[in-house]
Design a protein around this motif. Sequence first.
Motif, short mmCIF file in Angstrom:
data_model
loop_
_atom_site.label_atom_id
_atom_site.label_comp_id
_atom_site.label_asym_id
_atom_site.label_seq_id
_atom_site.Cartn_x
_atom_site.Cartn_y
_atom_site.Cartn_z
N ARG A 34 0.90 -1.19 0.05
CA ARG A 34 0.10 0.05 -0.11
C ARG A 34 0.89 1.29 -0.01
O ARG A 34 0.59 2.24 0.69
N ARG A 35 1.83 1.33 -0.77
CA ARG A 35 2.83 2.23 -0.96
C ARG A 35 2.50 2.92 -2.31
O ARG A 35 2.51 2.42 -3.36
N ARG A 36 2.08 4.21 -2.44
CA ARG A 36 1.64 5.02 -3.58
C ARG A 36 2.79 5.00 -4.59
O ARG A 36 2.74 5.12 -5.85
N LEU A 37 4.26 4.88 -4.18
CA LEU A 37 5.30 5.19 -4.99
C LEU A 37 5.50 3.86 -5.86
O LEU A 37 5.90 3.94 -7.06
N GLY A 38 4.71 2.94 -5.41
CA GLY A 38 4.50 1.89 -6.52
C GLY A 38 4.10 2.28 -7.96
O GLY A 38 4.19 1.67 -8.92
N PHE A 39 2.76 3.23 -7.90
CA PHE A 39 2.43 3.69 -9.11
C PHE A 39 3.39 4.39 -10.03
O PHE A 39 3.55 4.22 -11.10
N LEU A 40 4.12 5.11 -9.27
CA LEU A 40 5.23 5.90 -9.99
C LEU A 40 6.33 5.02 -10.92
O LEU A 40 6.57 5.06 -11.86
N LEU A 41 6.76 3.91 -9.94
CA LEU A 41 7.64 2.66 -10.40
C LEU A 41 7.02 2.23 -11.51
O LEU A 41 7.53 1.53 -12.47
N GLY A 42 5.58 1.87 -11.23
CA GLY A 42 4.82 0.92 -12.48
C GLY A 42 4.85 1.89 -13.76
O GLY A 42 4.79 1.23 -14.96
N ALA A 43 4.67 3.23 -13.50
CA ALA A 43 4.50 4.16 -14.89
C ALA A 43 6.04 3.97 -15.35
O ALA A 43 6.23 4.00 -16.66
N LEU A 44 7.10 4.18 -14.82
CA LEU A 44 8.46 3.90 -15.35
C LEU A 44 8.72 2.70 -15.99
O LEU A 44 9.25 2.66 -16.97
N ALA A 45 8.04 1.49 -15.29
CA ALA A 45 8.24 0.12 -15.67
C ALA A 45 7.31 -0.06 -17.10
O ALA A 45 7.82 -0.48 -18.25
N ASN A 46 6.41 0.96 -17.18
CA ASN A 46 5.60 0.98 -18.64
C ASN A 46 6.26 1.62 -19.50
O ASN A 46 6.32 1.23 -20.74
N ALA A 47 6.89 2.61 -19.22
CA ALA A 47 7.84 3.22 -20.13
C ALA A 47 8.99 2.47 -20.80
O ALA A 47 9.24 2.37 -21.92
N ALA A 48 9.55 1.75 -19.72
CA ALA A 48 10.77 0.60 -20.08
C ALA A 48 10.20 -0.22 -20.92
O ALA A 48 10.75 -0.64 -22.24
#
Length: 90
Positions: A34-48
């Motif tokens: 339940r850490r919102r930072l996961g969404f940011l890293l998910g967006a970076l993963a999507n970009a990769a």
Amino acid sequence: MEWLWSLDGLLRYGGIDFVGMGLTFVSLLLLTRRRRLGFLLGALANAAWLVFGIQSQSGACVLANVLFGLMNLYAWWRWRQVELSAPPAV
């Protein structure tokens, strides 16, 4: 399966697939905690993964990651709306 044991085969796409894999794993781990930072890293993963899809000329990979990215942004926005509407903690 020789590509699996050669550095050239593993880094065929410049390692962007490994970056995407690592970011996806950490993103999911953070979201389960339940850490919102996961969404940011998910967006970076999507970009990769989007870059990987373009490099590998996979239309399905490109389309999937555009859609996953949009879902990621929507989920972050929904989480934010729930936080803002929650009563203050006492």
